[in-house]
Design a protein around this motif. Structure first.
Motif, PDB file in Angstrom:
ATOM      1  N   TRP A 198       0.920  -1.283   0.086  1.00 13.84           N
ATOM      2  CA  TRP A 198      -0.045  -0.102  -0.002  1.00 13.84           C
ATOM      3  C   TRP A 198       0.703   1.310   0.099  1.00 13.84           C
ATOM      4  CZ3 TRP A 198       1.032   3.124   3.889  1.00 13.84           C
ATOM      5  CH2 TRP A 198       1.633   2.781   4.963  1.00 13.84           C
ATOM      6  N   GLU A 199       0.488   2.387  -0.448  1.00 18.33           N
ATOM      7  CA  GLU A 199       1.047   3.625  -0.664  1.00 18.33           C
ATOM      8  C   GLU A 199       0.126   4.668  -0.471  1.00 18.33           C
ATOM      9  OE1 GLU A 199       4.069   6.232  -3.515  1.00 18.33           O
ATOM     10  OE2 GLU A 199       3.222   4.346  -4.195  1.00 18.33           O
ATOM     11  N   GLY A 200       0.445   5.781   0.158  1.00 22.28           N
ATOM     12  CA  GLY A 200      -0.177   7.075   0.138  1.00 22.28           C
ATOM     13  C   GLY A 200       0.696   8.206  -0.060  1.00 22.28           C
ATOM     14  N   ALA A 201       0.459   9.149  -1.006  1.00 22.36           N
ATOM     15  CA  ALA A 201       1.452  10.213  -1.173  1.00 22.36           C
ATOM     16  C   ALA A 201       0.582  11.417  -1.681  1.00 22.36           C
ATOM     17  CB  ALA A 201       1.992   9.680  -2.955  1.00 22.36           C
ATOM     18  N   ALA A 202       1.302  12.457  -1.384  1.00 17.03           N
ATOM     19  CA  ALA A 202       0.595  13.752  -1.534  1.00 17.03           C
ATOM     20  C   ALA A 202       1.707  14.799  -2.115  1.00 17.03           C
ATOM     21  CB  ALA A 202       0.050  14.239  -0.060  1.00 17.03           C
ATOM     22  N   ARG A 203       1.114  15.792  -2.849  1.00 11.18           N
ATOM     23  CA  ARG A 203       2.071  16.862  -3.260  1.00 11.18           C
ATOM     24  C   ARG A 203       1.223  17.947  -3.879  1.00 11.18           C
ATOM     25  NH1 ARG A 203       1.202  12.988  -7.207  1.00 11.18           N
ATOM     26  NH2 ARG A 203       0.694  13.636  -9.115  1.00 11.18           N
ATOM     27  N   GLY A 204       2.130  19.125  -4.035  1.00 16.45           N
ATOM     28  CA  GLY A 204       1.469  20.445  -4.251  1.00 16.45           C
ATOM     29  C   GLY A 204       2.336  21.425  -4.245  1.00 16.45           C
TER      30      GLY A 204
END
Length: 661
Positions: free
Chosen positions: A185-191
């Motif tokens: 599983w993986e969770g990612a965020a960017r901005g």
């Protein structure tokens, strides 16, 4: 040669940082911000951004989004698609994974994460746990690069570049499961924006492994990047990558599954801070501050009451600190000058303890060394159709003294679509800590070891067709490796060292490829590599079953290899992919309980399929939803990458992903 004693690492870091900030502050507002959208650029081959088609070097770029869309989760699997590169994994998921480039040794490639070296001192790097999480792109430079990167960059450089966050905040989540009890599983965020951007990801991978028992593997990876532009001409990028893994394996040194409790652990943290300051439109300064810490352990201890009181334990703690400051000047007509100084501080602590059939034994050492590198490079265009590069470097190492390297290259545009390249250079690799400092009674280090060295030549041609949609390329190379460090079981003097610079080898070959880009819904690449490796001096080795046999191939280097990669979008929301890998026969050593024999591993071909369907497209604050699947080794080919060790059979993985912005 007498040792040198430059400033300690912490003093050097503070001094260079203060010097950089002292001059950067008053000049920071002299260059206006560039607001023009730039085409794709690369940085590994030159240390400053340039378009990949204007390089007098052989470079391949793999894009993280494309790899993840194909379900490729490990960098080692991605590198199998690169010409001139051979990936060898000694078992299943998490097993030691080595990289051989153009026939060189597995410790002849410098590995960087956002500019920070993550090799062990002396070049070794295990790709078994390096994942594609939060990776923007992977740049693979083939050929000597010691002029820019110092030790270990003999046959190439692999640089992992972390994803750059910009735009509206985006959240991504994915989960998948498959053969061998695999779950990920993986969770990612960017901005963010040009002034302040960020990216982050967290993932976990677990599997039961390919052996019937004691083959569990787990790996947790966290990655983040923060970039800022505090002024019109000032940039700063901070990145961090952390992984924590454990690999259980039942195999002994012959590859036989016999052990129910042994395992390896690894924990690594990599930090890099890249600062850039434009003093004038033509003068730019860059500073890299980096740190890598890696701790490894091995444990083969039976629980109380479950067997004889036999055990084997070992740990290794490795630390690298790097300061690299450089200036880029483009104020001369059609000329760019690069000059820099690098300080690398290396430390290692090793400890081992065992009690078995041969009685108790132990060994340990604590050692450190530092290296100053001074380098310069000039890129000139005496004519718009010709580019010439010349560079040199001197490294001053605390242990082995000074070492010089160079590289000269030329790029010629016969037409706007035909490019010719040629280069020659020298590379080196410092001795590993164990080879130099080991105190084991059966493997004593040699403090007088010299660096392993190489001389390389290459030439090639690239031809674009159909307005750049098709590129054909052919590159030939020749390399000489000298002063290879070799182990001698019998010291030359009583209580003397067991390691010496003695063996030598050559490697030459051809890389040929064809790439199709944006040809309707199809993208594809076909790459063939021919490598002829040859031992020219076997050194201490004797007999037909030795590691080095004069006149024979280097082990685990196939003469022929081929890769075919296709990606098709029959509909905007559907992506299909195929990767075919052919690896020719190669020599290896089959270890036995009594003797070792040299064997020829047969050639093999694997076929991987992948597919991704976007069921629901992302909308404004509405989540998108996709399902994807990957089948690796679809025909369940039974093959060995290392003699005596299994490789994964047919592996099916199915997953879902969702994103919102």
């Amino acid at each position: 040669m007498s040792p040198h004693h430059p400033l300690p690492a912490r003093t050097a870091v503070v001094a260079v940082t203060l010097l950089f900030l002292r001059f950067a502050a008053p000049l920071g507002a002299q260059t206006p911000r560039d607001t023009v959208a730039l085409p794709e650029v690369t940085v590994t081959a030159t240390r400053y951004p340039v378009p990949p088609d204007s390089l007098a070097a052989t470079l391949t770029v793999l894009h993280g989004d494309e790899l993840r869309a194909e379900g490729i989760r490990f960098v080692g699997d991605a590198l199998r698609q690169v010409p001139g590169v051979q990936v060898v994994q000694g078992g299943g998921f998490g097993a030691t994974t080595s990289l051989f480039v153009r026939g060189g040794e597995s410790d002849y490639v410098k590995v960087l994460i956002d500019g920070m070296p993550v090799n062990d001192p002396g070049g070794a790097y295990d790709f078994g746990s390096l994942t594609t999480d939060n990776v923007e792109r992977i740049e693979i430079l083939r050929g000597p690069a010691s002029v820019l990167y110092g030790s270990d960059a003999i046959t190439g450089v692999v640089q992992i570049i972390t994803r750059h966050g910009a735009g509206q905040p985006q959240l991504d989540a994915s989960a998948e499961a498959g053969t061998y009890g695999t779950v990920r599983w993986e969770g990612a965020a960017r901005g963010g924006s040009d002034d302040l951007g960020w990216s982050a990801s967290l993932s976990r991978f677990t599997t039961d492994g390919i052996y019937a028992f004691n083959n569990h593997y787990r790996n947790t990876v966290a990655s983040a990047q923060l970039h800022a532009r505090p002024g019109p001409s000032t940039q700063a990028t901070l990145s961090v990558r952390y992984n924590d893994g454990q690999y259980n394996f039942p195999t002994d040194f012959t590859g036989a599954p016999t052990d129910s409790n042994q395992f390896n652990t690894e924990r690594a943290t990599t930090l890099s801070l890249n600062l850039a300051q434009a003093f004038t439109p033509a003068l730019r300064a860059e500073l890299l501050l980096g740190r890598n810490e890696t701790t490894r352990g091995y444990d083969d201890t039976l629980p109380p009451g479950q067997g004889p009181n036999a055990f084997s334990l070992s740990t290794a703690a490795i630390q690298r600190n790097l300061v690299d400051a450089r200036l880029v000047y483009a104020g001369l007509r059609r000329t760019t000058l690069l000059g820099g100084v690098a300080f690398d501080d290396e430390q290692e602590q090793d400890f081992s303890l065992s009690d078995g059939a041969f009685g108790p034994s132990s060994g340990s050492f604590t050692a450190n060394r530092h290296n100053w590198g001074f380098y310069g490079q000039a890129t000139a265009q005496p004519d718009p159709r010709i580019q010439i590069i010349a560079g040199g470097r001197v490294d001053d190492n605390q242990r082995f003294g000074t070492f010089w390297t160079y590289r000269v290259a030329a790029l010629g545009f016969v037409t706007s679509s035909t490019r010719l390249r040629a280069s020659a250079g020298k590379g080196f690799k410092e001795p590993a800590f164990f080879d130099t400092f080991s105190t084991s009674p059966f493997a004593r280090g040699n403090p007088d070891l010299r660096p392993e060295r190489s001389t390389s030549f290459e030439g090639g041609v690239e031809q674009d067709l159909l307005r750049g949609s098709v590129t054909l390329s052919v590159t030939g190379f020749a390399q000489r490796f000298r002063d290879l460090i070799q182990y001698s079981g019998v010291p030359l003097t009583p209580n003397g060292p067991n390691y010496f610079n003695i063996a030598a080898a050559n490697s030459s070959g051809i890389e040929a490829g064809a790439t199709l880009r944006h040809l309707g819904p199809v993208e594809a690449g076909a790459f063939y590599t021919w490598v002829h490796s040859n031992v020219t001096d076997a050194g201490f080795d004797t007999g037909a079953d030795a590691t080095f046999v004069e006149g024979q191939r280097l082990i685990r280097r196939p003469t022929h290899s081929f890769t075919l990669r296709t990606a098709v979008r029959p509909l905007p929301r559907i992506q299909l992919g195929t990767v075919v890998n052919y690896v020719g026969s190669r020599d290896d050593l089959l270890f036995g309980t009594i003797s070792t024999s040299r064997v020829t591993l047969p050639s093999y071909t694997t076929v991987d399929l992948s597919g991704r369907v976007m069921l629901l497209a992302e909308g404004h604050r509405l989540p998108g939803f996709a399902i994807q699947a990957r089948i690796a080794n679809i025909f369940d080919k039974n093959y060995e990458q290392v003699a005596g060790y299994l490789s994964p059979g047919r592996t099916v993985t199915v997953g879902i992903s969702s994103g919102i912005r």
